[in-house]
Each structure stands twice: as C-alpha cells, then as structure tokens.
Design a protein around this motif. Structure first.
Motif, short mmCIF file in Angstrom:
data_model
loop_
_atom_site.label_atom_id
_atom_site.label_comp_id
_atom_site.label_asym_id
_atom_site.label_seq_id
_atom_site.Cartn_x
_atom_site.Cartn_y
_atom_site.Cartn_z
N LYS A 167 10.81 -5.99 -3.50
CA LYS A 167 10.92 -5.31 -2.21
C LYS A 167 9.81 -5.70 -1.26
N PHE A 168 8.61 -5.96 -1.79
CA PHE A 168 7.45 -6.22 -0.94
C PHE A 168 7.20 -7.70 -0.67
N SER A 249 9.67 4.37 3.29
CA SER A 249 9.57 3.21 2.42
C SER A 249 9.89 1.90 3.14
N VAL A 253 7.13 -1.37 4.00
CA VAL A 253 7.22 -2.79 3.64
C VAL A 253 6.84 -3.67 4.82
N GLN A 257 3.52 -6.15 5.14
CA GLN A 257 3.75 -7.59 5.30
C GLN A 257 3.13 -8.15 6.57
N GLU A 278 0.79 -2.25 -3.82
CA GLU A 278 1.92 -2.65 -2.96
C GLU A 278 1.50 -3.69 -1.94
N ALA A 282 2.85 -7.59 -1.50
CA ALA A 282 3.28 -8.18 -0.23
C ALA A 282 2.47 -9.43 0.11
#
Length: 366
Positions: A167-168, A249, A253, A257, A278, A282
């Motif tokens: 996801k990241f 959420s 992200v 990023q 997290e 990323a």
C-alpha cells in the motif's frame, strides 16, 4: 500562514445532505476531544485488572458464559496486559494457553496517580504468572516489560510490527527540492512536535526557499497546539508549513509518499513507532531520537538517522546534513522499502504469530 485542507461541500440530494450534516456534527463534537488522561482513569483501570474482584465482575461472568457456549478454544490471545484481569477466570474455565501482546500499556500505567499505579503494577504481575507467553513488538519493549511484569525472559518473545508494504510503496522518489520534512502523530507534548518546529525554524532562517514542513495528526491538546501555531507565526516557518489535519488511511499514503524525510520527535520511549515504519515502507528515510524502539528500527533497516532526544539543535544539525544530500536520501529510501518488506511485512508478522500459537498449543498437549 498555515494552510489547512478545504472543508467538504454539501451535496444537493436530501439523503446526501443528511449524511453531510451528521459528518459536520461529528467534526464539531470531535473539536472538543481532549487527551485521554490516565490520571482520571486510575480507579477504572484497577477495577478492570481486579477481574472477579472488580466492579466489572458481572460482565466478566457474562463473557465466560458466552465463550463457554461455543467450541472450546485451543489458545486465547489478549491484545494487551491491561485486559489480564480476565486471565484467572479464563484459565479456570478453559485450561488452555493464554498469549498476551504488550504494546505500550506500560506508559499508561506509569502515568496513573498513586495508589492506582502501585495497585495496577501489583495486579499486572499477579496475572502475568498465569499467562503462558507475552509478545512484544520490539526487543526494547520486551526487555522493559520483563522487568515491569516481573516475568522470566523465556516468557517474553518478539514479533516485529507489520506494515501493509504494498500500500505504501511508491513508484519513484520525490523531487530533491523543496526538502519536505513530515510529522504524523497525535499533537500532544509527549510526541514532541515543538522540538521539530524549533529545529525547522532554525533551518528555515537560512533556507526558506528550500524547506517545507508538513504536519498531520489529531489535536489532542489544544493549548499545546496553540503554542505550536504561535511558534510558527513568529518565524519564517509559518509561511512554508502545511497542516493536513487528522488524515485517513488513503490520504496518509499520499502524505508519506510526498516527503523527503520523516521525523518522529517523540519524548516518550515508543514501543512500536508504526508511523515511522509506514514512512520507511513508502521509501522515506526517518530521523528519530535515541529513545525507545527507534535505534532498533534504524539498526535493522539502516535507513535513518538518530539525534539526541529533546535536543532541537541536534535535530537541526541532522536535518541540515540531509538537506544537501539528495543522493543519500534516494539510496536510503530504496534501502528502507526493501528492509521493511523483509523484516516488517504483515504476512511475516502473521506467520510468526501463528507459529507461536501452534507451539503453545503443542506444549499444552504434552
């Protein structure tokens, strides 16, 4: 000036309008949210830990009755040791292994006023004797909880926290300039945002066109936040700071990023530091204090730098060195994503937890 995210617009349809109004009401009510203060919850915490001797005894009996009406479990897992008041009743009813995660509840207990702090410690240690295995998210926290719970080291193991790596992950590194420094945590003195603001204010004095500060997180202490805003307004940093508010959420992200580096200026010994993990997922290097789990994370990932806790000057020095090191940031970003995928993935965490459960069950059957 601190830029804030735009508010949601009202839908034209009646149904959507009702939803909007409810969301607006929730936002309004949440504006009165305050930091959960352990000092106010001492009696309740002790009562829950007391189990059958506490005021929640009736609810505990209902829980046991409900569980007994279902197939007998092979193993029982508790999410944290503050729930260990149920352990004597569970052991008596089911006689199966009990696994308990520990993930920061010690900070809550240490903040209790007396006599509740001592009472809570006593009850935690009493129940710990009946727990078969404790799982900590880091070696630092495992060693600390062995001492707090007065259990032998063999009863404490480590399963590193897991992150949704895919996801990241980002496809390409961010531009070298401006140098975007990010903070993502609750806004409360314990998390140390003021230390970061002070360090960044010094950096902005000489590099106003090259640096940006991005802040996200729920305001838990409004007086503290007002002081932070005053700090920003009184320096050049105010014009180059963006406050994203409390983010969900999906927004998180994108927020991570977009950063050049992530700073976790915590004043407390964090046991997990999930936001930092997290950020690493990323591909964003981290800067963190020599405190809690952070030295452990940086040693494992080799994708960050440490500074002296609560030392804004030392934090500024580290950030200044990174400001002109685009190649180093890119290299650390690549290393970060690879290390998180290898050591901190959700699948790896689930596999290790399942293996511990299986071993506990096997030992119980001997």
């Amino acid at each position: 000036m601190i830029r804030r995210p735009p508010r949601s617009t009202q839908s034209r349809s009646s149904a959507a309008s009702d939803v909007y109004k409810r969301q607006a009401l929730l936002r309004f009510l949440s504006s009165f949210a305050i930091e959960t203060r352990p000092q106010r919850l001492g009696a309740l915490a002790v009562s829950i830990l007391a189990g059958r001797e506490g005021r929640q005894a009736k609810e505990l009996r209902r829980l046991i009755t409900y569980l007994a009406s279902h197939p007998r479990p092979d193993v029982i897992s508790l999410s944290n040791s503050l729930l260990s008041g149920v352990v004597p009743a569970l052991k008596e009813e089911f006689a199966v292994p009990i696994i308990c995660s520990v993930q920061g509840e010690d900070l809550f207990v240490e903040a209790l006023d007396e006599p509740f702090r001592s009472q809570a410690r006593h009850l935690l240690r009493r129940h710990a004797k009946q727990i078969d295995l404790f799982i900590a998210p880091s070696r630092f926290h495992a060693d600390h909880m062995v001492e707090l719970l007065a259990v032998p080291p063999r009863k404490m193991t480590v399963v590193q926290s897991g992150v949704a790596v895919e996801k990241f992950r980002r496809s390409c590194p961010p531009p070298e300039y401006p140098f975007r420094v990010g903070y993502l945590a609750a806004i409360t003195p314990a998390k140390g945002l003021d230390t970061l603001v002070e360090a960044m204010a010094q950096l902005a004095e000489t590099n106003p066109e090259r640096v940006r500060l991005h802040i996200a997180g729920k305001v838990l202490n409004r007086g503290y936040w007002h002081c932070i805003c005053r700090q920003l307004r009184q320096t050049r940093l105010g014009a180059i700071t963006h406050y994203a508010g409390e983010i969900n959420s999906a927004v998180k992200v994108a927020f991570l990023q977009n950063l050049s580096v992530f700073v976790a200026p915590s004043r407390i010994p964090e046991p997990r530091a999930l936001a930092a993990l997290e950020a690493l997922a990323a591909g964003v290097p981290i800067v963190a204090p020599r405190l809690g789990v952070f030295p452990e994370i940086i040693k494992i990932t080799n994708a960050g730098m440490l500074y002296s806790a609560n030392d804004a000057a030392d934090l500024r020095r580290v950030l200044q060195n990174l400001l002109g090191s685009g190649k180093l940031l890119r290299e650390m970003g690549i290393i970060a994503a690879e290390a998180i995928s290898r050591h901190f993935s959700l699948s790896r965490m689930a596999e290790e937890f399942a293996d511990l459960c299986a071993r506990s069950i096997a030992q119980n059957l001997r």
